[in-house]
Write an enzyme that holds these catalytic residues in place. Structure first.
Site: not given
Lengths: 333, 333, 333, 333
Positions: A105, A206, A281
């Protein structure tokens, strides 16, 4: 990988570009002092919508786009201008924030036929708050640089609640002299904005945190389960761990065993919180980054596999602390 | 396993025994008030010697035994009486502390031909501070019960330094009404004495803590290594983890990456601290306990294997945080 | 572990014993020529009953015991004499075969209050076909030696079908000069009797085979599943693997993917075959043996954990090839 | 991932293209009957050079390119024409074979500024024998289709020796009606040419085989090591495994234990054979394919980590069966 190569090939020795870029840096920096001009926001999902709202609350006119027009309704009613494509947003705003589900995306929104980079203005500041592969962030930064724009990665920690409350944590990677300009916008949505280094390091930070989180959560679930089987009271065991060297966020702040703590998903049938599918994910991103950098991550890799199996066995939408339930003997056996 | 069965078989329906035991409990309890009578101490290694010294400092006459007589010298010079066997110690003291390397040593000291149980007095309090299989602790408690004595497991956390300073942590399992009597002695050697539940739970608590410690240490090492490879500064990454959900004792108190913290083994070539071989031993106990209770511990089990491989590859005597070094690319490659 | 120590302690320097044992060896060896005298058989479960029947068919009078008397009915109707305890069997037969579920049962049958060793005759041959910890086999051999008897471990591979057909494989460990005497009996029940070495090596061979079997079965299931997800036809993929270096028994003889082969559990909803719970038990023995010998088994250990989780999630009674089903996306998701 | 998206975007609804493609298919098919016209060969490394030589031996004029011109010398001396870029090769040959190290090289050779696709003729047949991510193969096939050319993936199994001997195995993915045309060329270099299905499945088949190979090799090494520690003779254990359900290619054809077999790397200090670093690369591709398709591969993933650690610890250039040596206790400890 694939894009990386193509971009690398085409980015070589662009002296003119670099000069233009030098100018644009000046422009961008000066912009810090400017009055509140429009900010673009692309990707109005569960996270994006409350984030965009907080920008509006702080007085920023917001120009938006989402692949699902209806997603923009809520924001539109707050006076936000809705456009037909990322390119349109890029025409009307020189500061754009993107918040999207995953690599493809983000790539399409930036490099697609109607992508941001098709019409981005020189000197624009592009901030991607999606959680994606750091290698892709680096590729996009190179593409943006070719257009005289600046790309920064700024993934968030904290869920929908933090997005609404405006106290997300942003981990930011990119050109350091652009950090202040980015921080000006991000502080409208988060209470904690950390500069991590060159582009991609926001993603790296992260991914690293979530990998260690996954490992210590599964470790905590295994440990609590073993202790219970060996005759220990769960609350007592948690207390002992938390005053000893086994202490971790998963044991002292987010304990996965029902009855040990209140106000955590384990006290609420593992509803809410951070879904197993989202953890899987992020672990996939850690896995790919580790594979590409040839870094051994035996436990991180196994944690990925455990969450992947859980997704296949019906835990996809439960909080990731439900690994305790997954490892337990089933009652009806 | 083997002993367990034999003991279970022979312990059935011993009514007379139980009455005797009831009496002994009374005896033991009353004993709490008694003046400082002799205490037996078996196992005078690196840990046992400073522990016994602290008992002497607190005014307890200590009667000792070690399979290596020379190990008793230091204590002997402090006026401690040295005997020829565990049985001899049991004849002369009704409170005995044992501090031994592993299962077989503990079994021999208690159940061997010249073991404690051969001459233990009714009502004696037997405290084992070794780290062993909880199933063995349970077996020995049954054997002791048959002799009218009380067995408690009280493994320690904290190393030689804490043993000298007298601020070990004791995790105690056994009959609750005996805990005060045990605590009276253990507080001479430790600053923290925690009651964990029935016999064996002291061992369980220690094993559980160390398993979670191993998992989070390896996870921290993998995460720091991956972050560095992805371009993050190690100190910055540690700071980010420690203010986020990846936080754990291994990241904020004992960071395995040289240069991130001072006063930890990673700042001293991984010397001192808790040896990889000791961690591998404790993980072996966790593994056996998990296997016997049919508890799945995927990450704990893999952590065991990683430390086992490290022992085979020359890391046996380094601190267990050297897993960071083990996972790194070798410089000379 | 526990028993090991006790036995070791008590077995030292038993000169008289050794002489007696020397005699007994002579006796045992001579016995090979004798006419068909009674054989004891303890443990008449799904495997033991057909095994005992095959002994009877070969003309051996069988003297039996099982903790559940009804288990002996079938054999009793064939003329077998049923006794009240293992000790009784030992009084009436100098060759005894045991076939029991796990460590504790074997220990009780041999060393319990009414165990074989309480009344075993000098020179008796004791053959244990249970699958247990090799360390326990070694302990029992020492105990038997003290009584002037000979203990051998002879676990089987092959299931109930092979037991009925009399074509089991026996892996035998023990004193080599006793092997012929053992083989005389075992060939009545199996088509393949392999001498593996000193006592315990029969168990070691079986444990090793089943550990590699588990690893390659899970590996095959993962590989087939990945190939299917990548667009390969399962039958074609199996064919390619089987003509390449990925070939293994699990891919070419017992493929876990429904539709690839006929006459295997995967073609029959994973019914029949070798239960997941039995595989988990054998992997537990491998795990304990590896832990006790400080041998790293990263994949064997993870295979153990995978089967342990499957047991907790409802796969306990399915064939162990159902790991393919376990790893697949659930249909109803 | 990245390229995939871009290509997908730009490939939509190209009706004219499709018609052209239909024609080209006819052209290609007819070409099968043609006399021996030039074949392009790009990538003349250890594998590529002997492969190209075999094409020449079969009478094909070969037009070559390699990023290192000197790599072409050997072939040039055999009369091969050397060009300046992949694009030049595409101008002069309508059948091209590429044999390159990894994803980025393949992407640049096909889609770079001087890449094949810049000047490929309509109806050309492009065969990539590199081992890469199947997703990249699919992307390149779409790009080729846009130019009216046909792309097939045909990775090999078998090393330099097989390349010289011309008995490689090719696993081929792509449009089925093109398979015969591809086979015509591949049979000059290999004895075994297998059609696997749509484009990408050749890569999938190779990746799957090597993942199962890695899992069973490590499993074999662990099993042999454990058996030896438990007192079994390595040759006997291998014999038992090979007649039982533990049998696999790694145990019966390529045993990793020195002294068990002759003519394998373990008999030659793990020199020659298939390098650990190459296995780690293939496992990385399996890992990425599994992550992208959300397929759980717990053992395959751990095998990847084990080989990754070995690469970091000095085993990179040894045969992958050296995992046995890696898991063993070091002699000098």
């Amino acid at each position: 990988m694939a894009a990386a190569l193509m971009l690398r090939v085409s980015v070589r020795l662009q002296f003119r570009q670099r000069r233009v870029f030098a100018d644009s840096v000046a422009m961008v920096s000066s912009r810090g002092m400017a009055s509140k001009t429009s900010v673009g926001f692309i990707g109005l999902g569960n996270m994006g919508t409350p984030m965009a709202k907080n920008l509006i609350k702080h007085g920023y006119p917001v120009i938006t786009y989402d692949v699902f027009p209806e997603a923009c309704k809520e924001i539109q009613e707050m006076g936000s201008q809705v456009t037909d494509s990322p390119a349109d947003v890029a025409e009307r705003a020189d500061r754009i924030i993107t918040m999207l589900p995953s690599n493809p995306n983000v790539i399409e929104v930036y490099t697609g036929n109607n992508g941001i980079l098709k019409k981005v203005k020189k000197g624009s500041l592009l901030i991607d708050s999606s959680t994606i592969d750091p290698a892709v962030s680096k590729d996009l930064a190179k593409e943006a640089e070719k257009m005289g724009a600046v790309f920064m990665d700024a993934p968030v920690s904290g869920g929908v609640g933090a997005a609404r409350a405006g106290n997300l944590t942003f981990m930011v990677g990119g050109v350091e002299q652009e950090f202040d300009a980015a921080k000006e916008l991000l502080t409208c949505m988060g209470s904690n904005v950390v500069y991590c280094g060159e582009v991609g390091t926001g993603q790296a930070a992260k991914i690293c945190n979530n990998m260690l989180l996954a490992v210590s959560m599964i470790g905590t679930a295994e440990t609590m389960n073993l202790g219970i089987r060996l005759g220990l009271d769960p609350k007592l065991l948690a207390k002992i761990l938390n005053m000893s060297s086994g202490r971790c966020w998963s044991s002292d702040t987010y304990n996965p065993v029902p009855g040990v703590m209140e106000g955590v998903p384990s006290a609420n049938s593992y509803q809410g919180g951070f879904g197993t599918t989202l953890m899987a994910k992020d672990l996939g991103l850690a896995q790919i980054s580790a594979t590409n950098t040839k870094t051994p991550i035996p436990l991180g890799s196994l944690a990925h596999q455990v969450y992947r199996i859980m997704c296949a066995k019906g835990y996809a939408l439960k909080d990731f602390s439900s690994v305790f339930q997954f490892l337990r003997e089933e009652e009806n056996l």
